[in-house]
Design a protein around this motif. Structure first.
Motif, PDB file in Angstrom:
ATOM      1  N   GLY A 194       9.311  61.206  56.089  1.00 30.08           N
ATOM      2  CA  GLY A 194       8.326  62.134  55.560  1.00 30.08           C
ATOM      3  C   GLY A 194       8.915  63.211  54.669  1.00 30.08           C
ATOM      4  N   HIS A 195      10.236  63.202  54.485  1.00 32.49           N
ATOM      5  CA  HIS A 195      10.865  64.238  53.669  1.00 32.49           C
ATOM      6  C   HIS A 195      10.949  63.831  52.196  1.00 32.49           C
ATOM      7  CE1 HIS A 195      12.972  66.759  56.994  1.00 32.49           C
ATOM      8  NE2 HIS A 195      11.744  66.441  57.316  1.00 32.49           N
ATOM      9  N   ILE A 196      11.220  64.847  51.366  1.00 32.52           N
ATOM     10  CA  ILE A 196      11.300  64.634  49.919  1.00 32.52           C
ATOM     11  C   ILE A 196      12.739  64.821  49.457  1.00 32.52           C
ATOM     12  CG2 ILE A 196      10.568  65.491  47.665  1.00 32.52           C
ATOM     13  CD1 ILE A 196       8.019  66.491  48.965  1.00 32.52           C
ATOM     14  N   LEU A 197      13.196  63.960  48.556  1.00 35.15           N
ATOM     15  CA  LEU A 197      14.514  64.093  47.949  1.00 35.15           C
ATOM     16  C   LEU A 197      14.360  64.353  46.459  1.00 35.15           C
ATOM     17  CD1 LEU A 197      16.177  60.932  49.501  1.00 35.15           C
ATOM     18  CD2 LEU A 197      16.482  63.295  50.276  1.00 35.15           C
ATOM     19  N   GLY A 198      15.121  65.305  45.942  1.00 36.95           N
ATOM     20  CA  GLY A 198      15.056  65.572  44.512  1.00 36.95           C
ATOM     21  C   GLY A 198      13.821  66.385  44.205  1.00 36.95           C
ATOM     22  N   HIS A 199      14.008  67.527  43.567  1.00 34.21           N
ATOM     23  CA  HIS A 199      12.865  68.394  43.368  1.00 34.21           C
ATOM     24  C   HIS A 199      12.276  68.186  42.010  1.00 34.21           C
ATOM     25  CE1 HIS A 199      15.772  70.636  46.043  1.00 34.21           C
ATOM     26  NE2 HIS A 199      14.969  69.939  46.796  1.00 34.21           N
ATOM     27  N   LYS A 200      10.998  68.400  41.956  1.00 36.18           N
ATOM     28  CA  LYS A 200      10.275  68.335  40.702  1.00 36.18           C
ATOM     29  C   LYS A 200      10.917  69.300  39.716  1.00 36.18           C
ATOM     30  CE  LYS A 200       6.577  67.538  38.132  1.00 36.18           C
ATOM     31  NZ  LYS A 200       7.455  67.595  36.945  1.00 36.18           N
ATOM     32  N   GLY A 201      11.432  68.766  38.635  1.00 38.07           N
ATOM     33  CA  GLY A 201      12.028  69.637  37.631  1.00 38.07           C
ATOM     34  C   GLY A 201      11.067  69.831  36.469  1.00 38.07           C
ATOM     35  N   ILE A 202      11.466  70.697  35.548  1.00 37.96           N
ATOM     36  CA  ILE A 202      10.675  70.880  34.341  1.00 37.96           C
ATOM     37  C   ILE A 202      11.522  70.407  33.173  1.00 37.96           C
ATOM     38  CG2 ILE A 202       9.078  72.490  33.258  1.00 37.96           C
ATOM     39  CD1 ILE A 202      10.321  74.550  35.366  1.00 37.96           C
ATOM     40  N   GLY A 203      10.891  69.708  32.246  1.00 39.64           N
ATOM     41  CA  GLY A 203      11.617  69.230  31.080  1.00 39.64           C
ATOM     42  C   GLY A 203      12.668  68.211  31.472  1.00 39.64           C
ATOM     43  N   ASN A 204      13.714  68.071  30.682  1.00 43.31           N
ATOM     44  CA  ASN A 204      14.741  67.100  30.992  1.00 43.31           C
ATOM     45  C   ASN A 204      15.879  67.699  31.800  1.00 43.31           C
ATOM     46  OD1 ASN A 204      14.555  68.322  28.557  1.00 43.31           O
ATOM     47  ND2 ASN A 204      15.422  66.644  27.373  1.00 43.31           N
ATOM     48  N   ASP A 205      15.649  67.634  33.090  1.00 43.35           N
ATOM     49  CA  ASP A 205      16.539  68.179  34.092  1.00 43.35           C
ATOM     50  C   ASP A 205      17.499  67.105  34.581  1.00 43.35           C
ATOM     51  OD1 ASP A 205      16.666  70.728  34.918  1.00 43.35           O
ATOM     52  OD2 ASP A 205      15.008  70.601  36.348  1.00 43.35           O
ATOM     53  N   ILE A 206      18.573  67.532  35.262  1.00 43.95           N
ATOM     54  CA  ILE A 206      19.432  66.583  35.974  1.00 43.95           C
ATOM     55  C   ILE A 206      19.550  66.991  37.435  1.00 43.95           C
ATOM     56  CG2 ILE A 206      20.816  65.742  34.049  1.00 43.95           C
ATOM     57  CD1 ILE A 206      22.765  67.924  34.599  1.00 43.95           C
ATOM     58  N   TYR A 207      19.814  65.994  38.305  1.00 44.60           N
ATOM     59  CA  TYR A 207      19.920  66.276  39.731  1.00 44.60           C
ATOM     60  C   TYR A 207      21.183  67.083  40.016  1.00 44.60           C
ATOM     61  CZ  TYR A 207      16.311  62.766  40.546  1.00 44.60           C
ATOM     62  OH  TYR A 207      15.144  62.063  40.539  1.00 44.60           O
ATOM     63  N   PRO A 208      21.067  68.209  40.708  1.00 48.08           N
ATOM     64  CA  PRO A 208      22.250  68.999  41.039  1.00 48.08           C
ATOM     65  C   PRO A 208      22.921  68.508  42.317  1.00 48.08           C
ATOM     66  CG  PRO A 208      20.284  70.179  41.709  1.00 48.08           C
ATOM     67  CD  PRO A 208      19.837  68.837  41.178  1.00 48.08           C
ATOM     68  N   ILE A 209      22.346  67.509  42.975  1.00 49.17           N
ATOM     69  CA  ILE A 209      22.850  67.024  44.261  1.00 49.17           C
ATOM     70  C   ILE A 209      22.832  65.490  44.298  1.00 49.17           C
ATOM     71  CG2 ILE A 209      22.312  68.991  45.742  1.00 49.17           C
ATOM     72  CD1 ILE A 209      19.908  66.091  45.491  1.00 49.17           C
ATOM     73  N   SER A 210      23.580  64.929  45.234  1.00 55.15           N
ATOM     74  CA  SER A 210      23.489  63.512  45.513  1.00 55.15           C
ATOM     75  C   SER A 210      22.770  63.301  46.830  1.00 55.15           C
ATOM     76  CB  SER A 210      24.886  62.898  45.610  1.00 55.15           C
ATOM     77  OG  SER A 210      25.558  62.996  44.389  1.00 55.15           O
ATOM     78  N   ALA A 211      22.220  62.100  47.031  1.00 58.26           N
ATOM     79  CA  ALA A 211      21.623  61.749  48.324  1.00 58.26           C
ATOM     80  C   ALA A 211      22.152  60.385  48.723  1.00 58.26           C
ATOM     81  CB  ALA A 211      20.103  61.742  48.231  1.00 58.26           C
ATOM     82  N   VAL A 212      22.612  60.266  49.971  1.00 58.51           N
ATOM     83  CA  VAL A 212      23.206  59.030  50.467  1.00 58.51           C
ATOM     84  C   VAL A 212      22.515  58.620  51.768  1.00 58.51           C
ATOM     85  CG1 VAL A 212      25.342  57.957  51.299  1.00 58.51           C
ATOM     86  CG2 VAL A 212      25.435  59.633  49.438  1.00 58.51           C
ATOM     87  N   ALA A 213      22.195  57.323  51.890  1.00 59.32           N
ATOM     88  CA  ALA A 213      21.562  56.818  53.105  1.00 59.32           C
ATOM     89  C   ALA A 213      22.575  56.788  54.246  1.00 59.32           C
ATOM     90  CB  ALA A 213      20.987  55.427  52.860  1.00 59.32           C
ATOM     91  N   MET A 214      22.229  57.384  55.383  1.00 58.49           N
ATOM     92  CA  MET A 214      23.106  57.376  56.555  1.00 58.49           C
ATOM     93  C   MET A 214      22.889  56.105  57.379  1.00 58.49           C
ATOM     94  SD  MET A 214      24.845  60.259  56.559  1.00 58.49           S
ATOM     95  CE  MET A 214      25.455  60.359  58.241  1.00 58.49           C
ATOM     96  N   GLU A 215      21.754  55.458  57.181  1.00 59.69           N
ATOM     97  CA  GLU A 215      21.470  54.146  57.767  1.00 59.69           C
ATOM     98  C   GLU A 215      20.471  53.475  56.823  1.00 59.69           C
ATOM     99  OE1 GLU A 215      17.748  55.008  60.758  1.00 59.69           O
ATOM    100  OE2 GLU A 215      19.741  55.040  61.611  1.00 59.69           O
ATOM    101  N   ASP A 216      20.175  52.203  57.059  1.00 59.88           N
ATOM    102  CA  ASP A 216      19.230  51.520  56.180  1.00 59.88           C
ATOM    103  C   ASP A 216      17.931  52.324  56.104  1.00 59.88           C
ATOM    104  OD1 ASP A 216      21.262  49.762  56.231  1.00 59.88           O
ATOM    105  OD2 ASP A 216      20.110  48.041  56.958  1.00 59.88           O
ATOM    106  N   SER A 217      17.491  52.628  54.886  1.00 59.72           N
ATOM    107  CA  SER A 217      16.365  53.547  54.729  1.00 59.72           C
ATOM    108  C   SER A 217      15.365  53.038  53.705  1.00 59.72           C
ATOM    109  CB  SER A 217      16.866  54.926  54.295  1.00 59.72           C
ATOM    110  OG  SER A 217      17.721  55.486  55.259  1.00 59.72           O
ATOM    111  N   GLN A 218      14.116  53.230  54.055  1.00 60.30           N
ATOM    112  CA  GLN A 218      13.039  52.810  53.155  1.00 60.30           C
ATOM    113  C   GLN A 218      12.578  54.019  52.364  1.00 60.30           C
ATOM    114  OE1 GLN A 218      10.186  50.303  55.120  1.00 60.30           O
ATOM    115  NE2 GLN A 218       8.526  51.194  53.933  1.00 60.30           N
TER     116      GLN A 218
END
Lengths: 236, 236
Positions: free
Chosen positions: B81-105
């Motif tokens: 139910g959580h969100i990854l990566g925030h809604k940016g404005i314009g042409n933004d880049i992700y300031p963070i990485s996200a990695v699956a700790m187990e198989d994830s949908q």
DNA sequence: CGCGTCCTTGAACCGCGTCAAGCCAGGTGG
DNA sequence: CCACCTGGCTTGACGCGGTTCAAGGACGCG
């Protein structure tokens, strides 16, 4: 605390005016929730029940957390157009305090009105959502800085943050006076360390001490103090 | 990366299904943006352009920041139910990485679809707004902890965080395996310090080392390690 | 001009990060 | 099923950076 109505309030950063239809502005207006807080005055008390949220119309505010032992931590700053206190669910209490750094015009919207605004003004909800999104992004970047920087870098970072949020006057002096203690509370260190670092920064020609004011001499050099600056951080 | 459609996805934490009218679910469905990520796989790459946001349908994810020197900092966790990566404005880049700790949908919603969703489903916008509000509140409380706690407290806090986010199995062992390095990356210290503290905690009867698994023996005592725990912090 | 608050500096202590070396678990291949 | 091997875990020693304590100085308000 000097109350004024919504229509009198002509600041351009008003969330309500910006995102809501005019009849909703009237609703807020009737309740006269706009208030002027004096410098040093508490806007939100840590531990108090969440009755609504606050919009900063015009002013400069520090958001801080106290805890039991009392050592305070400044968590973030808020200025024009920012939100203080987050929408909670059920009977929540504020986990932070907010204090005016100078006379500030604040708009309080209590829970019921807020709920009506959200339900009837999708643009308003969208605006608030975007604000939270930006803040979350900013604070996630800060987590790394606070956890991994050394004191020198943390204090440089703090000066940059104050500069970005509250700016400098015509003489390049920081607009709002922060005590060494305040700076330490942002950087997560002690006032002694702040003093020592300021002396170093002055010798290196990055800043100058003018009485109790701080003048930023070389902003670029100050940024370079932070070696591990995330390349994706956007700096003013 | 195994793609499935929206209608096949029956998890109850689906933001889209939860907040959107059925025709909008169909729209998302047609685009088949639901994906299964394997354990250890990168979901978001720091520095990549923001093309949309990710919803965690079912899984366990760590969100981390790298910076230049490479020392990584785990900023937060995300689960169902959580969100990854925030809604940016314009042409933004992700300031963070996200990695699956187990198989994830994971469900990816690209910017245009997202914008349409926001514009046409106020309930959806409201849901996202509330999520960001809660996250911001949580992370503001963490700032103080990270800045002021000693290593002992930071490591206890980390165990509590892992427990709250990912839980324990029937034997009270943490569900997801974190290396000492991972724990250090949350607490903002080194793996050596983590090891030393684990030994202490074990002697004090707070935890037990079972091979590479960690069993929580006494959760209450673990919480008490954090002396300055904010009385307003809500703990699972 | 006097007082209070804030700033500054020095010195001593110690927590924690770093380096180095050895150990153990668990996976792999014979 | 055992032997090996590799990546993660563990422990010790050491030194630096930063906190703490203490004392004196300076700014700025009434």
């Amino acid at each position: 605390m000097n109350k004024i109505s919504c229509k009198e309030c002509k600041t351009k950063n008003c969330f309500i005016q910006q995102f809501c239809s005019s009849d909703w502005i009237d609703v807020v207006d009737q309740k006269k929730y706009y208030t002027v807080y004096k410098q040093g005055q508490n806007i939100i008390h840590e531990g108090a029940p969440v009755l609504g949220i606050y919009f900063v119309q015009d002013g400069k505010v520090k958001v801080l957390s106290n805890g039991i032992t009392g050592r305070q931590q400044i968590v973030r700053f808020a200025n024009n157009g920012h939100i203080l206190g987050h929408k909670g669910i059920g009977n929540d209490i504020y986990p932070i305090s907010a204090v005016a750094m100078e006379d500030s015009q604040i708009c309080f919207v209590e829970n019921n009105t807020l709920h009506d605004l959200f339900m009837n003004n999708p643009q308003f909800t969208y605006g608030v959502m975007m604000f939270y999104s930006r803040e979350l992004r900013k604070i996630e970047e800060r987590i790394k800085n606070i956890a991994q920087m050394n004191i020198r870098e943390k204090i440089a970072e703090t000066l940059l943050l104050i500069n970005e949020n509250f700016g400098v006057n015509a003489n390049n002096e920081l607009n709002v006076h922060f005590t060494r203690e305040d700076i330490a509370a942002v950087a997560g260190t002690t006032s002694e360390q702040v003093v020592r670092q300021f002396t170093d920064f002055e010798e290196e020609g990055l800043i100058a001490k003018k009485g109790r004011k701080i003048e930023i001499i070389n902003l670029d050099k100050l940024k370079k103090v932070i070696k591990d600056l995330n390349p994706h951080t956007i700096r003013a």
